[in-house]
Scaffold this motif. Structure first.
Motif, mmCIF file in Angstrom:
data_model
loop_
_atom_site.group_PDB
_atom_site.id
_atom_site.type_symbol
_atom_site.label_atom_id
_atom_site.label_comp_id
_atom_site.label_asym_id
_atom_site.label_seq_id
_atom_site.Cartn_x
_atom_site.Cartn_y
_atom_site.Cartn_z
ATOM 1 N N GLY A 141 0.911 -1.265 -0.423
ATOM 2 C CA GLY A 141 -0.400 0.340 -0.080
ATOM 3 C C GLY A 141 0.712 0.981 -0.102
ATOM 4 O O GLY A 141 0.456 2.111 -0.902
ATOM 5 N N VAL A 192 2.548 1.822 -3.626
ATOM 6 C CA VAL A 192 0.967 2.790 -4.422
ATOM 7 C C VAL A 192 1.075 3.754 -4.039
ATOM 8 O O VAL A 192 1.219 4.789 -4.940
ATOM 9 C CB VAL A 192 0.633 2.282 -4.216
ATOM 10 C CG1 VAL A 192 -0.498 2.886 -5.386
ATOM 11 C CG2 VAL A 192 0.127 0.490 -4.531
ATOM 12 N N SER A 210 -1.176 0.703 -10.742
ATOM 13 C CA SER A 210 -2.004 0.211 -11.238
ATOM 14 C C SER A 210 -2.014 -0.758 -10.858
ATOM 15 O O SER A 210 -3.100 -2.112 -10.247
ATOM 16 C CB SER A 210 -2.995 0.180 -12.770
ATOM 17 O OG SER A 210 -2.653 1.821 -13.085
ATOM 18 N N VAL A 229 -2.433 -1.737 -6.758
ATOM 19 C CA VAL A 229 -4.004 -1.515 -6.316
ATOM 20 C C VAL A 229 -4.705 -2.831 -6.570
ATOM 21 O O VAL A 229 -4.901 -3.768 -5.828
ATOM 22 C CB VAL A 229 -4.346 -0.250 -6.735
ATOM 23 C CG1 VAL A 229 -5.513 -0.180 -7.058
ATOM 24 C CG2 VAL A 229 -3.720 0.644 -6.669
#
Length: 239
Positions: A53, A56, A94, A97
């Motif tokens: 996370g 990202v 992307s 995610v």
């Protein structure tokens, strides 16, 4: 030390992911999970979820800031230095995610929702609020959701654990605000030149950067002390 030559794509992606911050967050939350009595598998899952996370968010941040970083001549920003195409970093974000969503839910449905909500706050900060006096808000909410990520955490889907104690949520939110101030201290001059008017800069313009540094240090230290006391008294999970 300035970077003087172009790195390979994999190394450059790591540099763009804000690796120090990502590793620090992953280690801190994994340690908190271990102290809460979670199993080794669950602690490893927490670490991997948070690391993904944070990567990202790092990629997302550098893609958004690529023009500003270039204009400011920041040598440690690979996109701004032309070492990697922003489309490559956006693609990596992307993919991140797509990976972090199932990882988060693997900690439990409620825990996963809390962590994904925390990530959404980080994205909201990068997109809108960091330029305004409300810059502290997504940090407070994002960090305030982390105790729920830990207290509801487990292994696999479903609901585990229980709601976090109010003291832990409040202290985590305050820690987020303190870390927001700490994260901006090195960039106050550049942020002022760029026209940002986040809360730390507004305060620094009123009282000065050095007093703000000391106040931030004391504030974060007091909140961390409060978290230690809360862990030893009220604990993480209610009742």
């Amino acid at each position: 030390m300035l970077y003087t030559r172009r790195r390979g794509t994999a190394v450059t992606l790591v540099l763009t992911a804000h690796p120090v911050r990502a590793l620090a967050m992953a280690a801190a939350l994994a340690a908190a999970a271990a102290l809460a009595g979670r199993s080794g598998n669950e602690v490893a899952l927490v670490a991997l979820t948070v690391l993904t996370g944070q990567a990202v968010l790092g990629w997302f941040n550098d893609v958004l800031d690529r023009q500003r970083d270039h204009d400011l001549g920041r040598p440690r920003k690979p996109i701004a230095m032309g070492w990697i195409d922003p489309g490559t970093v956006a693609f990596a974000a992307s993919c991140g995610v797509l990976l972090v969503v199932p990882l988060a839910i693997s900690n439990g449905t409620a825990a996963g929702a809390a962590y994904l909500g925390s990530l959404a706050c980080g994205a909201l900060s990068d997109l809108f609020l960091r330029r305004t006096w409300l810059s502290w808000l997504p940090w407070a909410v994002g960090f305030g959701l982390l105790p729920a990520f830990l207290s509801y955490g487990g292994w696999g889907g479903g609901v585990h654990g229980g709601p976090p104690t109010v003291a832990m949520v409040v202290l985590a939110a305050l820690l987020g605000v303190g870390l927001h101030f700490a994260a901006t201290l090195n960039d106050l001059v550049e942020d002022n030149q760029s026209g940002l008017r986040h809360l730390p800069l507004r305060v620094a313009l009123k009282i000065g950067a050095v007093p703000l540094l000391w106040l931030t240090t004391v504030f974060v230290a007091l909140v961390l002390a409060g978290l230690v006391i809360a862990v030893m008294t009220v604990g993480l999970i209610q009742g």
